[in-house]
Scaffold this motif. Structure first.
Motif, PDB file in Angstrom:
ATOM      1  N   ILE A  67      33.311 -32.820 -90.839  1.00 27.91           N
ATOM      2  CA  ILE A  67      34.746 -33.410 -91.687  1.00 27.91           C
ATOM      3  C   ILE A  67      35.541 -32.897 -92.631  1.00 27.91           C
ATOM      4  O   ILE A  67      36.261 -31.711 -92.913  1.00 27.91           O
ATOM      5  N   THR A  68      34.548 -32.468 -93.796  1.00 27.87           N
ATOM      6  CA  THR A  68      35.380 -31.977 -95.559  1.00 27.87           C
ATOM      7  C   THR A  68      35.692 -30.361 -95.043  1.00 27.87           C
ATOM      8  O   THR A  68      36.581 -29.542 -95.187  1.00 27.87           O
ATOM      9  N   ARG A  69      34.677 -29.861 -94.197  1.00 26.13           N
ATOM     10  CA  ARG A  69      34.121 -28.579 -93.775  1.00 26.13           C
ATOM     11  C   ARG A  69      36.060 -27.873 -92.721  1.00 26.13           C
ATOM     12  O   ARG A  69      36.440 -27.680 -92.813  1.00 26.13           O
ATOM     13  N   ALA A  70      35.943 -28.949 -91.754  1.00 25.71           N
ATOM     14  CA  ALA A  70      36.683 -28.726 -90.803  1.00 25.71           C
ATOM     15  C   ALA A  70      38.258 -29.182 -91.824  1.00 25.71           C
ATOM     16  O   ALA A  70      39.340 -28.265 -91.120  1.00 25.71           O
ATOM     17  N   GLN A  71      38.519 -30.126 -93.041  1.00 22.84           N
ATOM     18  CA  GLN A  71      39.791 -29.908 -93.909  1.00 22.84           C
ATOM     19  C   GLN A  71      39.828 -29.224 -95.185  1.00 22.84           C
ATOM     20  O   GLN A  71      41.444 -28.573 -95.171  1.00 22.84           O
ATOM     21  N   PHE A  72      39.089 -28.528 -95.182  1.00 24.20           N
ATOM     22  CA  PHE A  72      38.671 -27.659 -96.561  1.00 24.20           C
ATOM     23  C   PHE A  72      37.807 -26.271 -96.683  1.00 24.20           C
ATOM     24  O   PHE A  72      36.795 -26.240 -97.338  1.00 24.20           O
ATOM     25  N   PRO A  84      42.860 -22.170-110.024  1.00 21.32           N
ATOM     26  CA  PRO A  84      43.618 -20.790-110.378  1.00 21.32           C
ATOM     27  C   PRO A  84      44.052 -20.494-108.746  1.00 21.32           C
ATOM     28  O   PRO A  84      45.326 -19.977-108.588  1.00 21.32           O
ATOM     29  N   ALA A  85      44.055 -21.269-108.056  1.00 22.28           N
ATOM     30  CA  ALA A  85      43.875 -20.291-106.405  1.00 22.28           C
ATOM     31  C   ALA A  85      45.891 -21.430-105.996  1.00 22.28           C
ATOM     32  O   ALA A  85      46.507 -21.049-105.496  1.00 22.28           O
ATOM     33  N   ILE A  86      45.672 -23.060-106.428  1.00 23.92           N
ATOM     34  CA  ILE A  86      46.738 -23.046-106.875  1.00 23.92           C
ATOM     35  C   ILE A  86      48.040 -23.151-107.740  1.00 23.92           C
ATOM     36  O   ILE A  86      49.011 -23.291-108.317  1.00 23.92           O
ATOM     37  N   GLY A  87      47.550 -22.300-108.705  1.00 25.16           N
ATOM     38  CA  GLY A  87      48.503 -22.081-109.932  1.00 25.16           C
ATOM     39  C   GLY A  87      48.587 -22.507-111.066  1.00 25.16           C
ATOM     40  O   GLY A  87      49.160 -22.932-111.696  1.00 25.16           O
ATOM     41  N   TYR A  88      47.364 -23.868-111.092  1.00 24.97           N
ATOM     42  CA  TYR A  88      47.769 -24.988-112.094  1.00 24.97           C
ATOM     43  C   TYR A  88      46.214 -24.348-113.352  1.00 24.97           C
ATOM     44  O   TYR A  88      45.403 -24.313-113.130  1.00 24.97           O
ATOM     45  N   PRO A  89      46.951 -23.986-114.340  1.00 26.71           N
ATOM     46  CA  PRO A  89      46.467 -23.729-115.003  1.00 26.71           C
ATOM     47  C   PRO A  89      45.332 -24.973-115.933  1.00 26.71           C
ATOM     48  O   PRO A  89      44.820 -24.570-116.830  1.00 26.71           O
ATOM     49  N   PRO A 104      43.109 -19.726 -99.724  1.00 23.24           N
ATOM     50  CA  PRO A 104      44.046 -19.557-100.594  1.00 23.24           C
ATOM     51  C   PRO A 104      42.676 -20.261-101.944  1.00 23.24           C
ATOM     52  O   PRO A 104      42.447 -19.721-102.391  1.00 23.24           O
ATOM     53  N   PHE A 105      41.261 -20.943-100.723  1.00 18.07           N
ATOM     54  CA  PHE A 105      40.545 -21.662-101.603  1.00 18.07           C
ATOM     55  C   PHE A 105      39.323 -20.519-101.376  1.00 18.07           C
ATOM     56  O   PHE A 105      38.893 -20.288-100.175  1.00 18.07           O
ATOM     57  N   PRO A 106      38.852 -19.701-102.002  1.00 13.88           N
ATOM     58  CA  PRO A 106      36.959 -19.245-102.447  1.00 13.88           C
ATOM     59  C   PRO A 106      36.199 -19.831-102.280  1.00 13.88           C
ATOM     60  O   PRO A 106      35.306 -19.363-101.891  1.00 13.88           O
ATOM     61  N   GLU A 107      35.847 -20.893-102.432  1.00 12.46           N
ATOM     62  CA  GLU A 107      35.057 -22.073-102.156  1.00 12.46           C
ATOM     63  C   GLU A 107      35.578 -22.913-101.007  1.00 12.46           C
ATOM     64  O   GLU A 107      36.945 -22.936-101.136  1.00 12.46           O
ATOM     65  N   GLY A 108      34.651 -23.606-100.501  1.00  9.49           N
ATOM     66  CA  GLY A 108      34.665 -24.530 -99.477  1.00  9.49           C
ATOM     67  C   GLY A 108      34.713 -26.065-100.162  1.00  9.49           C
ATOM     68  O   GLY A 108      33.773 -26.186-100.670  1.00  9.49           O
TER      69      GLY A 108
END
Length: 154
Positions: A34-39, A140-145, A44-48
């Motif tokens: 389920i988490t793989r299907a959602q994320f 970094p993928a969401i632009g949050y410092p 935008p996310f280099p890691e799943g």
């Protein structure tokens, strides 16, 4: 009895997972899918979900919940596993679908006419995103410092 045995046979076995606090191997396998299907990894996310440990984080979270919440979330995991059988008239459980079919099947839960399916999808989506976005490797993928060293503005 034969129907229950058939469902258990469809689910099959899952490899043992060390260090789980609450979930059994089959529940963990379903939750990981389920988490793989959602994320999923990429985009935008280099890691799943696997690299971020989302299913393991869910197990830890669930272990600290009360018995009623644990029971409800375990039921939601079971419904997710048997969703293709119950709602898609397929002879395969969620964990036995390939990755693309898992993503396609899981996406139908969010727009289902059945309130229960939408509620389960929303609950997992909120948790997976909360835990996923809390991981500094995603920032970094969401632009949050990251959090300010000085605390919130006054």
């Amino acid at each position: 009895g034969a129907g229950s045995a058939g469902l258990v046979a469809l689910r099959g076995s899952a490899p043992a997972v060390d260090g789980l606090r609450l979930l059994n191997a089959q529940e963990y396998r379903t939750l990981a899918n389920i988490t793989r299907a959602q994320f999923p990894a990429g985009g935008p996310f280099p890691e799943g979900a696997d690299e971020l440990g989302l299913a393991r984080a869910f197990d830890a979270f669930l272990a600290d919940e009360g018995p009623e919440n644990q029971s409800e979330l375990r039921t939601a995991i079971a419904l997710g596993e048997y969703g293709p059988v119950l709602f898609g008239r397929r002879l395969a459980t969620f964990s036995h679908l390939d990755g693309a079919d898992q993503i396609a099947h899981w996406s139908t839960w969010a727009t289902s006419d059945l309130l229960l399916r939408r509620q389960i999808a929303a609950a997992f989506r909120k948790f997976v995103l909360l835990v996923g976005f809390d991981n500094p490797r995603v920032w970094p993928a969401i632009g949050y410092p990251g959090p300010s060293l000085w605390g919130p503005p006054h």
